[in-house]
Design a protein around this motif. Structure first.
Motif, PDB file in Angstrom:
ATOM      1  N   ALA A  12     -14.202 -10.678   9.383  1.00 43.40           N
ATOM      2  CA  ALA A  12     -12.952 -10.366   8.676  1.00 43.40           C
ATOM      3  C   ALA A  12     -12.064 -11.597   8.583  1.00 43.40           C
ATOM      4  CB  ALA A  12     -12.216  -9.233   9.396  1.00 43.40           C
ATOM      5  N   ALA A  13     -12.064 -12.423   9.646  1.00 49.32           N
ATOM      6  CA  ALA A  13     -11.243 -13.633   9.647  1.00 49.32           C
ATOM      7  C   ALA A  13     -11.691 -14.602   8.562  1.00 49.32           C
ATOM      8  CB  ALA A  13     -11.302 -14.309  11.016  1.00 49.32           C
ATOM      9  N   LEU A  14     -12.998 -14.663   8.301  1.00 50.77           N
ATOM     10  CA  LEU A  14     -13.497 -15.538   7.241  1.00 50.77           C
ATOM     11  C   LEU A  14     -12.946 -15.112   5.880  1.00 50.77           C
ATOM     12  CD1 LEU A  14     -17.235 -15.918   8.364  1.00 50.77           C
ATOM     13  CD2 LEU A  14     -15.380 -17.579   8.618  1.00 50.77           C
ATOM     14  N   ARG A  15     -12.791 -13.814   5.694  1.00 49.53           N
ATOM     15  CA  ARG A  15     -12.200 -13.319   4.439  1.00 49.53           C
ATOM     16  C   ARG A  15     -10.696 -13.565   4.402  1.00 49.53           C
ATOM     17  NH1 ARG A  15     -14.010  -7.330   3.001  1.00 49.53           N
ATOM     18  NH2 ARG A  15     -12.519  -7.828   1.340  1.00 49.53           N
ATOM     19  N   LEU A  16     -10.045 -13.348   5.541  1.00 54.17           N
ATOM     20  CA  LEU A  16      -8.595 -13.568   5.602  1.00 54.17           C
ATOM     21  C   LEU A  16      -8.243 -15.010   5.252  1.00 54.17           C
ATOM     22  CD1 LEU A  16      -7.384 -11.769   8.866  1.00 54.17           C
ATOM     23  CD2 LEU A  16      -6.957 -11.084   6.505  1.00 54.17           C
ATOM     24  N   ALA A  17      -9.067 -15.945   5.695  1.00 55.06           N
ATOM     25  CA  ALA A  17      -8.786 -17.361   5.487  1.00 55.06           C
ATOM     26  C   ALA A  17      -8.712 -17.718   4.013  1.00 55.06           C
ATOM     27  CB  ALA A  17      -9.852 -18.202   6.177  1.00 55.06           C
ATOM     28  N   LEU A  18      -9.328 -16.903   3.160  1.00 56.67           N
ATOM     29  CA  LEU A  18      -9.374 -17.186   1.725  1.00 56.67           C
ATOM     30  C   LEU A  18      -8.356 -16.391   0.919  1.00 56.67           C
ATOM     31  CD1 LEU A  18     -13.273 -17.219   1.308  1.00 56.67           C
ATOM     32  CD2 LEU A  18     -11.746 -19.164   1.701  1.00 56.67           C
ATOM     33  N   LEU A  19      -7.615 -15.492   1.577  1.00 53.99           N
ATOM     34  CA  LEU A  19      -6.679 -14.646   0.849  1.00 53.99           C
ATOM     35  C   LEU A  19      -5.476 -15.441   0.353  1.00 53.99           C
ATOM     36  CD1 LEU A  19      -6.475 -11.350   2.960  1.00 53.99           C
ATOM     37  CD2 LEU A  19      -7.693 -11.727   0.804  1.00 53.99           C
ATOM     38  N   PRO A  20      -5.038 -15.200  -0.880  1.00 53.69           N
ATOM     39  CA  PRO A  20      -3.813 -15.843  -1.359  1.00 53.69           C
ATOM     40  C   PRO A  20      -2.592 -15.286  -0.635  1.00 53.69           C
ATOM     41  CG  PRO A  20      -4.637 -14.292  -2.996  1.00 53.69           C
ATOM     42  CD  PRO A  20      -5.678 -14.371  -1.925  1.00 53.69           C
ATOM     43  N   THR A  21      -1.543 -16.058  -0.624  1.00 50.79           N
ATOM     44  CA  THR A  21      -0.309 -15.668   0.075  1.00 50.79           C
ATOM     45  C   THR A  21       0.198 -14.316  -0.395  1.00 50.79           C
ATOM     46  OG1 THR A  21       0.280 -18.004   0.284  1.00 50.79           O
ATOM     47  CG2 THR A  21       2.040 -16.401   0.615  1.00 50.79           C
ATOM     48  N   GLU A  22       0.142 -14.062  -1.696  1.00 52.80           N
ATOM     49  CA  GLU A  22       0.688 -12.824  -2.251  1.00 52.80           C
ATOM     50  C   GLU A  22       0.015 -11.588  -1.663  1.00 52.80           C
ATOM     51  OE1 GLU A  22      -0.492 -15.371  -4.022  1.00 52.80           O
ATOM     52  OE2 GLU A  22       1.431 -16.251  -4.590  1.00 52.80           O
ATOM     53  N   ILE A  23      -1.306 -11.667  -1.477  1.00 50.44           N
ATOM     54  CA  ILE A  23      -2.029 -10.526  -0.917  1.00 50.44           C
ATOM     55  C   ILE A  23      -1.644 -10.322   0.546  1.00 50.44           C
ATOM     56  CG2 ILE A  23      -4.301  -9.606  -0.363  1.00 50.44           C
ATOM     57  CD1 ILE A  23      -3.655  -9.594  -3.322  1.00 50.44           C
ATOM     58  N   LYS A  24      -1.545 -11.411   1.289  1.00 52.30           N
ATOM     59  CA  LYS A  24      -1.156 -11.292   2.703  1.00 52.30           C
ATOM     60  C   LYS A  24       0.249 -10.711   2.823  1.00 52.30           C
ATOM     61  CE  LYS A  24      -2.272 -15.652   3.711  1.00 52.30           C
ATOM     62  NZ  LYS A  24      -2.557 -16.887   4.490  1.00 52.30           N
ATOM     63  N   ASN A  25       1.165 -11.155   1.968  1.00 53.27           N
ATOM     64  CA  ASN A  25       2.540 -10.651   2.032  1.00 53.27           C
ATOM     65  C   ASN A  25       2.618  -9.179   1.656  1.00 53.27           C
ATOM     66  OD1 ASN A  25       3.576 -13.062   2.906  1.00 53.27           O
ATOM     67  ND2 ASN A  25       4.271 -13.738   0.901  1.00 53.27           N
ATOM     68  N   THR A  26       1.806  -8.776   0.688  1.00 57.96           N
ATOM     69  CA  THR A  26       1.771  -7.361   0.308  1.00 57.96           C
ATOM     70  C   THR A  26       1.298  -6.505   1.479  1.00 57.96           C
ATOM     71  OG1 THR A  26       1.319  -7.922  -2.005  1.00 57.96           O
ATOM     72  CG2 THR A  26       0.793  -5.697  -1.321  1.00 57.96           C
ATOM     73  N   ALA A  27       0.309  -7.001   2.208  1.00 61.42           N
ATOM     74  CA  ALA A  27      -0.189  -6.273   3.373  1.00 61.42           C
ATOM     75  C   ALA A  27       0.871  -6.195   4.470  1.00 61.42           C
ATOM     76  CB  ALA A  27      -1.458  -6.938   3.895  1.00 61.42           C
ATOM     77  N   LEU A  28       1.614  -7.275   4.671  1.00 61.49           N
ATOM     78  CA  LEU A  28       2.670  -7.273   5.684  1.00 61.49           C
ATOM     79  C   LEU A  28       3.760  -6.263   5.337  1.00 61.49           C
ATOM     80  CD1 LEU A  28       2.933 -11.112   6.362  1.00 61.49           C
ATOM     81  CD2 LEU A  28       2.134  -9.370   7.963  1.00 61.49           C
ATOM     82  N   GLU A  29       4.144  -6.190   4.083  1.00 58.86           N
ATOM     83  CA  GLU A  29       5.144  -5.189   3.673  1.00 58.86           C
ATOM     84  C   GLU A  29       4.609  -3.784   3.900  1.00 58.86           C
ATOM     85  OE1 GLU A  29       8.161  -2.960   2.604  1.00 58.86           O
ATOM     86  OE2 GLU A  29       8.303  -5.122   2.936  1.00 58.86           O
ATOM     87  N   ALA A  30       3.334  -3.588   3.636  1.00 61.94           N
ATOM     88  CA  ALA A  30       2.740  -2.267   3.873  1.00 61.94           C
ATOM     89  C   ALA A  30       2.783  -1.908   5.354  1.00 61.94           C
ATOM     90  CB  ALA A  30       1.296  -2.253   3.359  1.00 61.94           C
ATOM     91  N   ILE A  31       2.541  -2.890   6.228  1.00 63.96           N
ATOM     92  CA  ILE A  31       2.611  -2.645   7.670  1.00 63.96           C
ATOM     93  C   ILE A  31       4.032  -2.297   8.086  1.00 63.96           C
ATOM     94  CG2 ILE A  31       2.421  -3.741   9.940  1.00 63.96           C
ATOM     95  CD1 ILE A  31       0.051  -5.351   8.807  1.00 63.96           C
TER      96      ILE A  31
END
Length: 437
Positions: free
Chosen positions: A18-37
């Motif tokens: 999963a970390a290998l996939r996370l490393a490639l995620l754009p900032t926008e996707i990570k931020n969207t996930a953080l807002e969801a959390i």
């Protein structure tokens, strides 16, 4: 079968994938996930509190039997305000600049041979903590933003709270198409020991807990460990101090959250100001139910119990404070050098030269002037949250936020360049020219 149902090695391997996939995620996707959390934490507050209530009920029995300290119980307890702060912390991380994929510098080694240094995630973090279920959201949000997978291991006293919080996080991640194995949870002591042996899968271990607990982790793994064993913090009240200011800072540093590692444990007072300061300070502390223990000279000025050698070396994590009179700034610095844990030290002084001398001479991750020791915190520093505090000399030092969870790698772009071209009588020369980035 979910990731949390897998045998340990498979579970951590899933987190690494999963970390290998996370490393490639754009900032926008990570931020969207953080807002969801953050939104999920707020929406499911009642469920989180209900799970925490189960832990508190069991912890009450442990507390009564002496199997859990009052400080650990305080860290365990969640409230609606704490949960609100947890959600706010996740959103603060969301607002921070993404530290992954940043080019730190570029350099031309030769024509057509360009070297870049670029930030990258560490990989998999193993975070082991006692009590403190709010650490689940702090750590998970920082790991997600930095593209790292994380394996969490909370104390047995917080197992229901941690399970519920990870369930909430998983639901939020799944809703955004991010593998839930990115955040993994362990629940048994046996899994802790096994995790420490997985140096081929885990890149960094961060223990958060008691002195004995941190030392156990440091002594039982080959994985790099980031953390601190003690939080013995001092406040030195200089002879030039403003007394009202000194009293306020003393009370806040001790009382605001005595279970925290940045809480005041020893108060050092210059003998020239002690007669005016100590009686008022001790009264203010005792009004807040603080047990004050002092040296013989301090006890001659205010009502308190006797302090011994052990008190100078003790992190109470409770409403207990040791007081010692000193004859000079140098004596205060020497005491801190002998007994301090290099966590956070502070001085109250109106004389700028004295404060500067103290701040330059004291060896600690945080050294403050006319400010509470409680400011030593990743959230208050503007890091959004923290994964822990390091008292090591090598960076990261102090509260560790996102910058401590990324490394860097060197990326070299060439056009058939070979090392043999740079030796011999007709050798090419390196240009080593700095480039804009």
């Amino acid at each position: 079968m979910g990731a949390l149902d897998l045998p340990l090695r498979e579970q951590v391997q899933a987190t690494r994938q999963a970390a290998l996939r996370l490393a490639l995620l754009p900032t926008e996707i990570k931020n969207t996930a953080l807002e969801a959390i953050a939104a999920a934490v707020e929406t499911r507050t009642d469920e989180i509190l209900a799970a925490n209530a189960k832990d508190l009920a069991a912890a009450s029995d442990m507390l009564a039997k002496g199997a859990l300290t009052a400080a650990a119980y305080a860290r365990l307890k969640l409230t609606p305000d704490k949960i609100g702060t947890m959600a706010a912390g996740v959103r603060d991380v969301m607002k921070l600049t993404d530290p992954v994929g940043q080019v730190q510098w570029s350099r031309e080694l030769d024509e057509g041979l360009i070297l870049h240094r670029k930030t990258a995630p560490l990989g998999v973090l193993g975070i082991i903590f006692e009590s403190r279920p709010d650490a689940v959201t702090q750590i998970s949000s920082l790991a997600l933003k930095t593209g790292n997978g994380v394996v969490l291991k909370g104390g047995k006293e917080a197992v229901n709270s941690c399970r519920m919080l990870v369930e909430v996080i998983h639901a939020a991640l799944e809703s955004r198409g991010i593998p839930t194995a990115a955040v993994s949870l362990l629940t048994t002591r046996e899994e802790t020991r096994a995790l420490l042996a997985l140096d081929d899968l885990v890149d960094l271990v961060i223990p958060r807990g008691s002195n004995a607990f941190v030392r156990y982790v440091q002594d039982n793994t080959k994985i790099p460990v980031l953390g601190h064993a003690d939080g013995i913090c001092h406040l030195y009240v200089d002879r030039t101090a403003d007394i009202d200011k000194a009293i306020s800072l003393t009370v806040d540093s001790k009382v605001d959250y005595p279970a925290a590692c940045n809480a005041l444990e020893t108060l050092l007072v210059h003998e020239e100001i002690a007669a005016d300061f100590l009686p008022r300070a001790v009264a203010a502390l005792q009004a807040k139910q603080v047990e004050v223990r002092g040296c013989d000279r301090a006890r001659a000025l205010a009502e308190m119990s006797a302090a011994g050698e052990i008190d100078w070396a003790t992190e109470y994590g409770d409403l207990v404070l040791a007081v010692k009179l000193v004859d000079s700034l140098d004596e205060a610095i020497a005491h801190i050098e002998q007994y301090g844990s290099r966590h956070t030290e502070a001085i109250v002084a109106e004389d700028g030269a004295t404060a500067e001398q103290f701040m330059n001479a004291v060896d600690a991750a945080g050294v403050f002037h006319n400010a509470s020791t409680r400011f030593s915190d990743g959230f208050r520093y503007g890091f959004g949250a923290e994964v822990g505090i390091s008292t090591q000399k090598l960076p990261p030092r102090g509260p560790v936020g996102m910058e401590g969870l990324v490394t860097y790698k060197y990326l070299l772009e060439g056009d058939g360049h070979i090392v043999a071209s740079y030796s011999g009588p007709n050798a090419r020369r390196f240009t080593h020219r700095e480039l804009p980035f």
